[in-house]
Design an enzyme around this catalytic site. Structure first.
Site, short mmCIF file in Angstrom:
data_model
loop_
_atom_site.label_atom_id
_atom_site.label_comp_id
_atom_site.label_asym_id
_atom_site.label_seq_id
_atom_site.Cartn_x
_atom_site.Cartn_y
_atom_site.Cartn_z
N ARG B 25 0.81 -1.23 0.00
CA ARG B 25 0.00 0.00 0.00
C ARG B 25 0.84 1.27 0.00
O ARG B 25 0.45 2.29 0.59
CB ARG B 25 -0.95 0.06 1.21
CG ARG B 25 -2.24 -0.68 0.97
CD ARG B 25 -3.25 -0.37 2.07
NE ARG B 25 -4.14 -1.50 2.25
CZ ARG B 25 -5.25 -1.69 1.54
NH1 ARG B 25 -5.63 -0.82 0.66
NH2 ARG B 25 -5.99 -2.76 1.74
N ARG B 29 -3.58 6.37 0.65
CA ARG B 29 -4.11 7.55 1.32
C ARG B 29 -3.10 8.29 2.17
O ARG B 29 -3.36 9.43 2.58
CB ARG B 29 -5.30 7.14 2.20
CG ARG B 29 -6.58 6.95 1.39
CD ARG B 29 -7.77 6.83 2.31
NE ARG B 29 -7.76 5.58 3.03
CZ ARG B 29 -8.33 5.40 4.23
NH1 ARG B 29 -8.90 6.41 4.86
NH2 ARG B 29 -8.29 4.22 4.81
N ARG B 38 -6.62 11.11 -6.91
CA ARG B 38 -7.77 10.22 -6.84
C ARG B 38 -9.10 10.95 -6.89
O ARG B 38 -10.08 10.45 -7.45
CB ARG B 38 -7.72 9.42 -5.51
CG ARG B 38 -7.15 8.05 -5.56
CD ARG B 38 -8.13 7.05 -6.17
NE ARG B 38 -9.46 7.12 -5.60
CZ ARG B 38 -9.86 6.54 -4.50
NH1 ARG B 38 -9.01 5.81 -3.81
NH2 ARG B 38 -11.10 6.66 -4.06
N ASP B 74 -6.80 -3.76 -6.89
CA ASP B 74 -7.45 -4.31 -5.70
C ASP B 74 -7.74 -5.78 -5.94
O ASP B 74 -7.98 -6.19 -7.08
CB ASP B 74 -8.76 -3.56 -5.41
CG ASP B 74 -9.31 -3.90 -4.03
OD1 ASP B 74 -9.05 -3.14 -3.09
OD2 ASP B 74 -9.98 -4.96 -3.90
N TYR B 152 -14.52 -12.49 1.28
CA TYR B 152 -15.37 -11.33 1.01
C TYR B 152 -16.67 -11.74 0.32
O TYR B 152 -17.74 -11.21 0.62
CB TYR B 152 -14.62 -10.31 0.15
CG TYR B 152 -13.52 -9.59 0.90
CD1 TYR B 152 -13.84 -8.69 1.92
CD2 TYR B 152 -12.19 -9.82 0.62
CE1 TYR B 152 -12.83 -8.04 2.62
CE2 TYR B 152 -11.17 -9.18 1.32
CZ TYR B 152 -11.50 -8.29 2.32
OH TYR B 152 -10.52 -7.65 3.03
#
Lengths: 352, 352
Positions: B25, B29, B38, B74, B152
């Site tokens: 990552r 962010r 973004r 992702d 998920y």
């Protein structure tokens, strides 16, 4: 057949009449009678009402025939009782209004005066000790270990990363040590009050200690846990230490002074025994397995019994708390299986 | 000084010119330039725009001077692309509109046709391969491992307990195997498309595999991971396998066919090497330590380098993804430290 509690015997490394079993969070949302008794109030409100707290403590004893009761309480009860400003939010967990961020916040953590601050807890224990048979179902008192309680105070709520609490311990190790010292004293007072009122064993929940690296655990969590354990040695009741994800720190946990080490489902109990040495173990069926039905959970329970035979004492339990969506009939089937087959499975395993 | 990528050399167990470092990552962010590029759209929208996806992939390369770039993507991109109905909700993670519950849901998982379903991913890789120096910063492609992606789909979103997915695998092992087989094929197609477009290494994220017991991992997760790894062997690029909380399953992960095993911060790398044997390791600074500032994080990074020296190859990384609140200057300081001191620390450690 002795007149000794199987649970207490196993905690002491003595031979129990049958393999003892209880479940973390056995009193809780998985039971319809719990939901009926609790109503819609907050969990801290329910804990504050001795008749209700005693009733929900007894519910799983009646339903399952477990070998120990555990006081219906919460690890944040002492910090809430001294006015830190923390509540248990349904579906989320403990949330602090104003998180612990600096040395000034230590003043928000005064010593616990059990008779003044938690008379309802003492009253609940007294009701339970009257109701429970001390041989078939001794009462377990508990508290949160300093690291795990501190994680809620510093993070302000449940965390996946523990980034704030880790930053604090590394940046200001003195403040961290002082915070843990205060929280150790709270745990000591809280548990002592429960044992003096009649609890016959204690469990210290360091639920999130497994988020620490082994080095961090030794430096930042173990010292205050040792303080709690050594101070409580004088109470002369078995002391259990539990956390999840603790595979790498089990050998450190075994040096804490705890008599019994609780193990989550990730570490098979035969492997755990190699790391822990001469301590009885508690655990470690995966709570999620209970959702696969009694037959599958039963087979996994047999595997836990087989692997647990190598420890110098085995208290059967889940590897973490009962999940709310668990079918109580599955837990009942597990209790019956552990009682009926536990000793035989262990004997076979050890003679193999 | 060779003309070989330090990252790829370490992955192959060869001597790198310096200890390579990248961060899971690293694009994300924590970077102000990422937030600017973004905008406010969803992450899947950003991944669908090659110019933006390439730009955010390059940002940490420019800022940190890391030894590898990782495609901005992702693990749910393939299942989303074939129309399973899943989105990545900000602050929460992947959420499925209709979770996978029964055999009929297998029909919602058709094979991936990369040129049709993910042309934007192929285009992003091509832009990046043009921009990046293949020696200083090879591009890593990736996919999710079947268990983690399935978690998920079955849970419908992120889970702490994985109770639904564990119940499914135990209750219906055939359906589970079929689901994992389909997800293995999706991972294979997804990664193959990235490597054919120019990615020079691959990482399979089995992020949540550590929630399984060792027995469950061997039975329910490892077989499909092995299928992915063995099929991708033909691509002749280094294959990395990573998950968190994997202490008890590291030795199983080492049998998956992966060349490199990623380790989280819970297992010191010298301990990991004993469990894993002859594989280079990737890791494992605790991402939370980066929030304690550059000096403390730097000291911990030195400890990671020291312990990593015992592996037959060490790619420095965090033990999990960069936390959003991380100060980029701390990561920059870590890259500089690893480059400046990594080889010396390893040499000293091995001659001690």
């Amino acid at each position: 057949m002795t007149n000794q509690s199987p649970f207490l015997a196993a905690c002491r490394g003595e031979e129990p009449a049958h393999t003892p079993v209880w479940f973390m969070r056995q009193a809780g949302r998985s039971l319809p009678e719990y939901r009926a008794a609790r109503g819609t109030g907050s969990i801290l409100e329910a804990i504050g009402q001795p008749e209700i707290a005693a009733e929900v403590t007894l519910q799983p004893v009646r339903r399952y025939g477990v070998d120990a009761a555990i006081l219906f309480s919460d690890i944040v009860v002492p910090v809430a009782a001294i006015g830190f400003g923390i509540d248990v939010v349904p579906g989320r967990g403990p949330v602090a209004e104003q998180p612990f961020t600096s040395r000034a916040d230590l003043e928000r953590l005064r010593p616990l005066e059990p008779e003044v601050d938690i008379p309802h807890v003492i009253e609940t224990v007294k009701i339970l000790v009257n109701e429970l048979d001390p041989v078939s179902t001794p009462l377990i008192g508990f508290a949160g270990a300093p690291f795990t309680v501190a994680s809620y105070l510093v993070e302000g709520g449940p965390s996946r990363t523990f980034s704030k609490v880790k930053a604090l311990m590394h940046r200001d190790p003195e403040l961290w040590a002082d915070l843990c010292d205060v929280l150790a004293d709270l745990a000591i007072s809280f548990i002592t009050a429960q044992v003096e009122a009649g609890a016959q064993a204690l469990q210290l929940f360091d639920s999130w200690a497994g988020a620490l690296s082994p080095h961090e655990y030794e430096r930042f969590a173990l010292p205050s846990t040792k303080k709690v354990m050594s101070t409580l040695e004088g109470l002369r009741v078995p002391r259990i230490l539990f956390g999840v994800g603790t595979g790498e720190i089990l050998s450190s946990m075994a040096t804490s002074g705890a008599d019994v080490v609780g193990v989550d489902w990730r570490v098979p109990l035969d492997v755990a025994t190699k790391r822990i040495g001469d301590h009885p173990l508690q655990g470690n069926l995966d709570p999620a397995i209970c959702l696969a039905g009694a037959e599958i959970a039963g087979n996994e329970a047999r595997d836990v019994l087989r692997r647990g035979a190598h420890a110098p004492g085995h208290i059967f339990n889940l590897g973490h708390g009962v999940l709310p969506e668990t079918d109580p009939d599955v837990l009942k089937a597990i209790v019956d299986l552990v009682h009926a087959e536990g000793r035989d499975i262990a004997t076979r395993e050890l003679s193999a």
